[in-house]
Design a protein around this motif. Sequence first.
Motif, PDB file in Angstrom:
ATOM      1  N   PRO A   1     -21.667  -0.732 -16.167  1.00  0.00           N
ATOM      2  CA  PRO A   1     -22.954  -0.741 -16.865  1.00  0.00           C
ATOM      3  C   PRO A   1     -23.838   0.441 -16.523  1.00  0.00           C
ATOM      4  O   PRO A   1     -24.566   0.945 -17.377  1.00  0.00           O
ATOM      5  N   LEU A   2     -23.763   0.897 -15.253  1.00  0.00           N
ATOM      6  CA  LEU A   2     -24.587   2.038 -14.852  1.00  0.00           C
ATOM      7  C   LEU A   2     -24.143   3.304 -15.577  1.00  0.00           C
ATOM      8  O   LEU A   2     -24.969   4.083 -16.065  1.00  0.00           O
ATOM      9  N   VAL A   3     -22.827   3.518 -15.671  1.00  0.00           N
ATOM     10  CA  VAL A   3     -22.293   4.671 -16.403  1.00  0.00           C
ATOM     11  C   VAL A   3     -22.670   4.574 -17.881  1.00  0.00           C
ATOM     12  O   VAL A   3     -23.122   5.565 -18.482  1.00  0.00           O
ATOM     13  N   PHE A   4     -22.495   3.389 -18.461  1.00  0.00           N
ATOM     14  CA  PHE A   4     -22.829   3.206 -19.875  1.00  0.00           C
ATOM     15  C   PHE A   4     -24.310   3.505 -20.117  1.00  0.00           C
ATOM     16  O   PHE A   4     -24.672   4.240 -21.041  1.00  0.00           O
TER      17      PHE A   4
ATOM     18  N   ASN B   1     -29.192 -14.049 -12.314  1.00  0.00           N
ATOM     19  CA  ASN B   1     -27.807 -13.577 -12.375  1.00  0.00           C
ATOM     20  C   ASN B   1     -27.102 -13.740 -11.033  1.00  0.00           C
ATOM     21  O   ASN B   1     -25.899 -14.034 -10.982  1.00  0.00           O
ATOM     22  N   ILE B   2     -27.829 -13.561  -9.939  1.00  0.00           N
ATOM     23  CA  ILE B   2     -27.247 -13.807  -8.615  1.00  0.00           C
ATOM     24  C   ILE B   2     -26.847 -15.277  -8.497  1.00  0.00           C
ATOM     25  O   ILE B   2     -25.757 -15.609  -8.024  1.00  0.00           O
ATOM     26  N   GLY B   3     -27.729 -16.165  -8.939  1.00  0.00           N
ATOM     27  CA  GLY B   3     -27.420 -17.592  -8.903  1.00  0.00           C
ATOM     28  C   GLY B   3     -26.190 -17.932  -9.722  1.00  0.00           C
ATOM     29  O   GLY B   3     -25.309 -18.679  -9.277  1.00  0.00           O
TER      30      GLY B   3
ATOM     31  N   LYS C   1     -17.806  -8.305  -9.078  1.00  0.00           N
ATOM     32  CA  LYS C   1     -19.233  -7.999  -9.167  1.00  0.00           C
ATOM     33  C   LYS C   1     -19.526  -6.547  -8.831  1.00  0.00           C
ATOM     34  O   LYS C   1     -20.382  -5.917  -9.437  1.00  0.00           O
ATOM     35  N   SER C   2     -18.817  -6.003  -7.828  1.00  0.00           N
ATOM     36  CA  SER C   2     -19.043  -4.596  -7.498  1.00  0.00           C
ATOM     37  C   SER C   2     -18.569  -3.694  -8.626  1.00  0.00           C
ATOM     38  O   SER C   2     -19.128  -2.617  -8.863  1.00  0.00           O
ATOM     39  N   SER C   3     -17.552  -4.140  -9.360  1.00  0.00           N
ATOM     40  CA  SER C   3     -17.102  -3.368 -10.520  1.00  0.00           C
ATOM     41  C   SER C   3     -18.162  -3.380 -11.608  1.00  0.00           C
ATOM     42  O   SER C   3     -18.291  -2.427 -12.378  1.00  0.00           O
ATOM     43  N   ALA C   4     -18.925  -4.473 -11.672  1.00  0.00           N
ATOM     44  CA  ALA C   4     -19.956  -4.585 -12.701  1.00  0.00           C
ATOM     45  C   ALA C   4     -21.172  -3.720 -12.397  1.00  0.00           C
ATOM     46  O   ALA C   4     -22.130  -3.714 -13.164  1.00  0.00           O
ATOM     47  N   VAL C   5     -21.140  -3.018 -11.284  1.00  0.00           N
ATOM     48  CA  VAL C   5     -22.210  -2.072 -10.958  1.00  0.00           C
ATOM     49  C   VAL C   5     -21.948  -0.747 -11.657  1.00  0.00           C
ATOM     50  O   VAL C   5     -22.811  -0.204 -12.352  1.00  0.00           O
TER      51      VAL C   5
ATOM     52  N   TRP D   1     -31.871  -1.811 -18.049  1.00  0.00           N
ATOM     53  CA  TRP D   1     -30.973  -2.966 -18.119  1.00  0.00           C
ATOM     54  C   TRP D   1     -29.753  -2.753 -17.220  1.00  0.00           C
ATOM     55  O   TRP D   1     -29.303  -3.672 -16.550  1.00  0.00           O
ATOM     56  N   SER D   2     -29.245  -1.529 -17.209  1.00  0.00           N
ATOM     57  CA  SER D   2     -28.099  -1.242 -16.343  1.00  0.00           C
ATOM     58  C   SER D   2     -28.496  -1.349 -14.869  1.00  0.00           C
ATOM     59  O   SER D   2     -27.714  -1.824 -14.041  1.00  0.00           O
ATOM     60  N   PHE D   3     -29.724  -0.934 -14.529  1.00  0.00           N
ATOM     61  CA  PHE D   3     -30.204  -1.086 -13.155  1.00  0.00           C
ATOM     62  C   PHE D   3     -30.287  -2.562 -12.776  1.00  0.00           C
ATOM     63  O   PHE D   3     -29.895  -2.968 -11.685  1.00  0.00           O
ATOM     64  N   ALA D   4     -30.802  -3.373 -13.698  1.00  0.00           N
ATOM     65  CA  ALA D   4     -30.963  -4.806 -13.432  1.00  0.00           C
ATOM     66  C   ALA D   4     -29.613  -5.467 -13.172  1.00  0.00           C
ATOM     67  O   ALA D   4     -29.456  -6.230 -12.205  1.00  0.00           O
ATOM     68  N   THR D   5     -28.640  -5.173 -14.023  1.00  0.00           N
ATOM     69  CA  THR D   5     -27.313  -5.776 -13.842  1.00  0.00           C
ATOM     70  C   THR D   5     -26.648  -5.268 -12.568  1.00  0.00           C
ATOM     71  O   THR D   5     -26.001  -6.028 -11.850  1.00  0.00           O
ATOM     72  N   SER D   6     -26.836  -3.986 -12.280  1.00  0.00           N
ATOM     73  CA  SER D   6     -26.201  -3.394 -11.100  1.00  0.00           C
ATOM     74  C   SER D   6     -26.783  -3.969  -9.809  1.00  0.00           C
ATOM     75  O   SER D   6     -26.050  -4.277  -8.863  1.00  0.00           O
TER      76      SER D   6
END
Length: 410
Positions: A363-366, A113-115, A356-360, A48-53
């Motif tokens: 979530p990835l760390v979490f 999510n991109i849309g 958006k770059s912050s949202a990488v 899920w973190s990969f998908a959001t990132s």
Amino acid sequence: MSKKGKIFVWTLFDFANTSFSIIVVTFLYAVYFKKTVASGEPIGDLYWSFATSIAMVITAIISPILGAIADYSAGKKRFLLFFTALCILATASLYFVKEGTIFWGIFLFVIANIGFEAGLVFYDAFLPEITEPKNYGRVSGYGFAMGYLGSLATLAIVYPFITAEKVRETFVVSAIFFLIFSVPLFLFLRDSRKNIQVHESYIKIGVGRVLDTVKHLKHYKNLATFLLAFFFYIEGVNTVIYFSGNYASTTLGFTETELLIFFITVQTTAILGSVILGIVADSIGQKKTIIITLLLWLLTILLAIVIRDKTGFYIVGLLAGSAMGSSQSTSRSLMSKLTPPEKKTEFFGFYSFFGKSSAVLGPLVFGLVSYLTESQRIAIFSVGFFFLIGLFILTKVKEPAAENTIRLSE
């Protein structure tokens, strides 16, 4: 159309698009992906973190370029229409994602999510056109409040599907809701148009304008400082949004019905927080108001770590809701005050880039900490550091007077 009419139509888009945010990003699809698509395995958090990132990296890269193109051709509404349609179609397609279809579950979510996120660049950039700087705080707050009303309306509509254990159908409902209530903006809100002679590709124009802005970033030091602060504290906000459903479900054992009640609680306080603190921001200033919301977020993180029962977690939800709506809406209004009018969409592209770059990273760390330690409580501890760093940098930002517009020397 009157100013009130423009504001209402603009806020109605917020009412529409949060059906995607609450159903897909925060609540039902997030939980469905972990429990069903990933078969409840701990690695589901990492997937899920990969998908959001992935979605946020792509959006972060294209947003400033698209914003620059829109400023050059005055085509915000056309870009918004394209990305809205992209989100709606991909969201409806999530109906076909089932157990084990991890690739398609990630792929369709990334497209949707991109849309959603790229569309917000152009939607946010309408704010300076529909109201005056002295009203940015409350109008932005009205937009977020309408968004949370849309979330409540969506949750009410999908409740029968949840009780009947027809979760996949809720993704289609979300797409239809988004479609219906986004139409008024495209019908009634005008976008200024320019008669231009294009002698090179729009992509080249967009990249060129972005590079020019970066080259002359020294003229926008105050704005750059705010964007850096925004990068860190919105990191925490995005991480909470993406993992709150999974955290409540996995760590505290919330059922789908209990999650529904929890998110209704969150959305209700988010409405109040957006409106009340939006009005407060126009009185005491956006910067002070954001500081208040960040302190609320730090308290929320602390309580989330120590509370171990479902009842106590509802208190966390009350605080998170009030902080979530106000921190996002007030950031948008402060951005509007700091942005040069001739580059508003381009700079909202940078605003989106930093958001958006912050949202990488968050979530990835979490997801990584949760996977390695098998403890979401340890993972959520890291979120507090993002709020602290953002709070420190924000204290360096100089907020212009409400009646003044931004000047390059600021």
